[in-house]
Design an enzyme around this catalytic site. Structure first.
Site, PDB file in Angstrom:
ATOM      1  N   TYR A  57     -25.444 -24.062 -19.814  1.00 18.93           N
ATOM      2  CA  TYR A  57     -24.420 -25.092 -19.602  1.00 18.93           C
ATOM      3  C   TYR A  57     -24.240 -25.933 -20.865  1.00 18.93           C
ATOM      4  CZ  TYR A  57     -22.098 -29.194 -17.546  1.00 18.93           C
ATOM      5  OH  TYR A  57     -21.231 -30.223 -17.270  1.00 18.93           O
ATOM      6  N   GLY A 113     -12.537 -32.800  -9.849  1.00 14.80           N
ATOM      7  CA  GLY A 113     -11.231 -32.122  -9.893  1.00 14.80           C
ATOM      8  C   GLY A 113     -10.258 -32.704  -8.889  1.00 14.80           C
TER       9      GLY A 113
HETATM   10  N1  LIG Z   1     -20.799 -34.005 -12.447  1.00 15.46           N
HETATM   11  C1  LIG Z   1     -21.230 -34.503 -13.585  1.00 15.46           C
HETATM   12  O1  LIG Z   1     -22.124 -35.388 -13.602  1.00 15.46           O
HETATM   13  C2  LIG Z   1     -20.640 -34.027 -14.882  1.00 15.46           C
HETATM   14  C3  LIG Z   1     -21.172 -34.533 -16.073  1.00 15.46           C
HETATM   15  C4  LIG Z   1     -20.620 -34.133 -17.284  1.00 15.46           C
HETATM   16  C5  LIG Z   1     -19.556 -33.251 -17.305  1.00 15.46           C
HETATM   17  N2  LIG Z   1     -19.047 -32.780 -16.133  1.00 15.46           N
HETATM   18  C6  LIG Z   1     -17.905 -31.862 -16.215  1.00 15.46           C
HETATM   19  O2  LIG Z   1     -16.821 -32.444 -15.508  1.00 15.46           O
HETATM   20  C7  LIG Z   1     -16.093 -31.419 -14.815  1.00 15.46           C
HETATM   21  C8  LIG Z   1     -16.090 -31.716 -13.318  1.00 15.46           C
HETATM   22  O3  LIG Z   1     -17.435 -31.809 -12.881  1.00 15.46           O
HETATM   23  P1  LIG Z   1     -17.822 -31.715 -11.345  1.00 15.46           P
HETATM   24  O4  LIG Z   1     -19.245 -32.105 -11.243  1.00 15.46           O
HETATM   25  O5  LIG Z   1     -16.798 -32.402 -10.532  1.00 15.46           O
HETATM   26  O6  LIG Z   1     -17.711 -30.139 -11.116  1.00 15.46           O
HETATM   27  P2  LIG Z   1     -18.137 -29.304  -9.808  1.00 15.46           P
HETATM   28  O7  LIG Z   1     -18.421 -30.209  -8.673  1.00 15.46           O
HETATM   29  O8  LIG Z   1     -19.199 -28.340 -10.207  1.00 15.46           O
HETATM   30  O9  LIG Z   1     -16.803 -28.499  -9.487  1.00 15.46           O
HETATM   31  C9  LIG Z   1     -16.429 -27.482 -10.359  1.00 15.46           C
HETATM   32  C10 LIG Z   1     -15.023 -27.052 -10.067  1.00 15.46           C
HETATM   33  O10 LIG Z   1     -14.790 -25.900 -10.900  1.00 15.46           O
HETATM   34  C11 LIG Z   1     -14.417 -24.833 -10.065  1.00 15.46           C
HETATM   35  N3  LIG Z   1     -14.881 -23.560 -10.584  1.00 15.46           N
HETATM   36  C12 LIG Z   1     -16.148 -23.134 -10.794  1.00 15.46           C
HETATM   37  N4  LIG Z   1     -16.139 -21.880 -11.247  1.00 15.46           N
HETATM   38  C13 LIG Z   1     -14.842 -21.507 -11.338  1.00 15.46           C
HETATM   39  C14 LIG Z   1     -14.189 -20.324 -11.706  1.00 15.46           C
HETATM   40  N5  LIG Z   1     -14.858 -19.239 -12.109  1.00 15.46           N
HETATM   41  N6  LIG Z   1     -12.828 -20.293 -11.659  1.00 15.46           N
HETATM   42  C15 LIG Z   1     -12.130 -21.374 -11.245  1.00 15.46           C
HETATM   43  N7  LIG Z   1     -12.693 -22.521 -10.868  1.00 15.46           N
HETATM   44  C16 LIG Z   1     -14.037 -22.581 -10.909  1.00 15.46           C
HETATM   45  C17 LIG Z   1     -15.046 -25.125  -8.714  1.00 15.46           C
HETATM   46  O11 LIG Z   1     -14.350 -24.376  -7.739  1.00 15.46           O
HETATM   47  P3  LIG Z   1     -15.072 -23.806  -6.410  1.00 15.46           P
HETATM   48  O12 LIG Z   1     -14.905 -24.907  -5.421  1.00 15.46           O
HETATM   49  O13 LIG Z   1     -14.342 -22.576  -6.117  1.00 15.46           O
HETATM   50  O14 LIG Z   1     -16.510 -23.543  -6.769  1.00 15.46           O
HETATM   51  C18 LIG Z   1     -14.840 -26.617  -8.625  1.00 15.46           C
HETATM   52  O15 LIG Z   1     -13.529 -26.920  -8.229  1.00 15.46           O
HETATM   53  C19 LIG Z   1     -16.776 -30.105 -15.167  1.00 15.46           C
HETATM   54  O16 LIG Z   1     -16.149 -29.522 -16.270  1.00 15.46           O
HETATM   55  C20 LIG Z   1     -18.186 -30.537 -15.525  1.00 15.46           C
HETATM   56  O17 LIG Z   1     -18.841 -29.629 -16.366  1.00 15.46           O
HETATM   57  C21 LIG Z   1     -19.569 -33.142 -14.926  1.00 15.46           C
END
Ligand SMILES: NC(=O)c1ccc[n+]([C@@H]2O[C@H](COP(=O)([O-])OP(=O)(O)OC[C@H]3O[C@@H](n4cnc5c(N)ncnc54)[C@H](OP(=O)(O)O)[C@@H]3O)[C@@H](O)[C@H]2O)c1
Length: 260
Positions: free
Chosen positions: A159, A19
């Site tokens: 998920y 993000g």
């Molecule tokens: N990381 C990977 O390998 C991967 C792979 C495939 C897809 N993705 C997708 O790519 C996107 C980014 O992944 P990421 O790994 O960077 O995510 P992440 O590290 O889990 O961060 C999630 C973000 O969403 C926010 N969030 C969680 N619950 C929330 C809520 N109820 N209301 C508002 N905000 C909320 C978190 O805020 P807080 O800081 O407040 O918790 C954080 O800013 C996500 O959609 C994820 O599913 C990620």
């Protein structure tokens, strides 16, 4: 490039990891960016990280996207301060980590769907009804899906189900909103390097890389580049698409070391 000069952008889940890179990408290309984390603390921490990176002028507002009252409050602030919205990025996600199906309560399933599906639904609905349909230039929506919607991972039933629902929702929204001039697409990442990778043993990181034909995970910037493409005029004839960005992971049946 300065594709988003003068544009107003909202990135949910802009407080950590990918993000932050998405927020920075839009800001670097000239947009005014609103972002939220789920709580005041995480949102403030995200704002501080962005400032440290030299990314200024970001408006951070805490908002739990699964809570409609908080979502409406977020849009009240955008309305008051910007008066419009051009691009919505539904990035916020509940990772639903660490619960085997046999121990996963239905309430936990609903918690994950509440953020990932209901959250994306109600944030998008506010964006469309309150801004996009009232603006001559309409608006664009980009969801963050996952390649796990198609190729599942273990102990992540909630998920994976949520990301499958997002893909279907993107296609349904494309049909409903396309005739109204609104595009809706998704980026489906595979492995992204996040702070969670810092806790992995080196051999697991290397084994994951071996799972990718390109031999590398994505950076947050790689994903931000795809999101920016989908939000820009460069993709003006695309809607309802799920664009995979996973170093080729999804196109292989077996990784090389077991493909003998
Ligand atoms: N990381 C990977 O390998 C991967 C792979 C495939 C897809 N993705 C997708 O790519 C996107 C980014 O992944 P990421 O790994 O960077 O995510 P992440 O590290 O889990 O961060 C999630 C973000 O969403 C926010 N969030 C969680 N619950 C929330 C809520 N109820 N209301 C508002 N905000 C909320 C978190 O805020 P807080 O800081 O407040 O918790 C954080 O800013 C996500 O959609 C994820 O599913 C990620």
């Amino acid at each position: 490039m300065n594709r988003f000069s003068g544009k107003i952008v909202l990135v949910t889940g802009g407080s950590r990891n990918t993000g932050l890179d998405i927020v920075q990408k839009f800001a670097d290309e000239g947009a005014k960016v609103f972002m939220c984390g789920s709580s005041p603390e995480s949102t403030a921490a995200g704002a501080a990280s962005l400032k440290e990176r030299g990314c200024t002028g970001i408006r951070s507002i805490p908002c739990n996207v699964s809570d409609l009252t908080q979502v409406k409050n977020l849009f009240d602030v955008i309305e008051k301060e910007a008066g419009r919205l051009d691009i919505l990025v539904n990035n916020a996600a509940h990772q639903g980590i660490g619960k085997p199906f046999t121990e996963m309560s239905p309430d936990y399933l609903m918690e994950v769907l509440g953020v990932n599906v209901r959250g994306g639904f109600q944030v998008t609905q506010q964006a469309v009804n309150r801004f996009f349909l009232k603006q001559p230039e309409r608006g664009v929506v980009v969801f963050l899906s996952s390649n796990t919607a198609m190729r599942a991972i273990r102990n992540r039933t909630a998920y994976c189900a949520s990301k499958g629902a997002i893909n279907s929702m993107v296609r349904a929204l494309a049909l409903d909103l396309g005739p109204l001039g609104i595009r809706v697409n998704a980026c489906a990442p595979g492995y992204i390097y996040t702070e969670r990778w810092d806790r992995l043993p080196e051999e697991i990181k290397e084994r994951r890389r071996l799972n990718c034909p390109l031999r590398k995970e994505a950076s947050g910037r790689d994903i931000a580049n795809v999101v920016a493409f989908l939000a820009s005029e460069d993709s003006s004839n695309m809607t309802g698409e799920i664009v995979t960005c996973d170093a080729g992971c999804s196109c292989q049946h077996m990784p090389e070391d077991v493909d003998r």
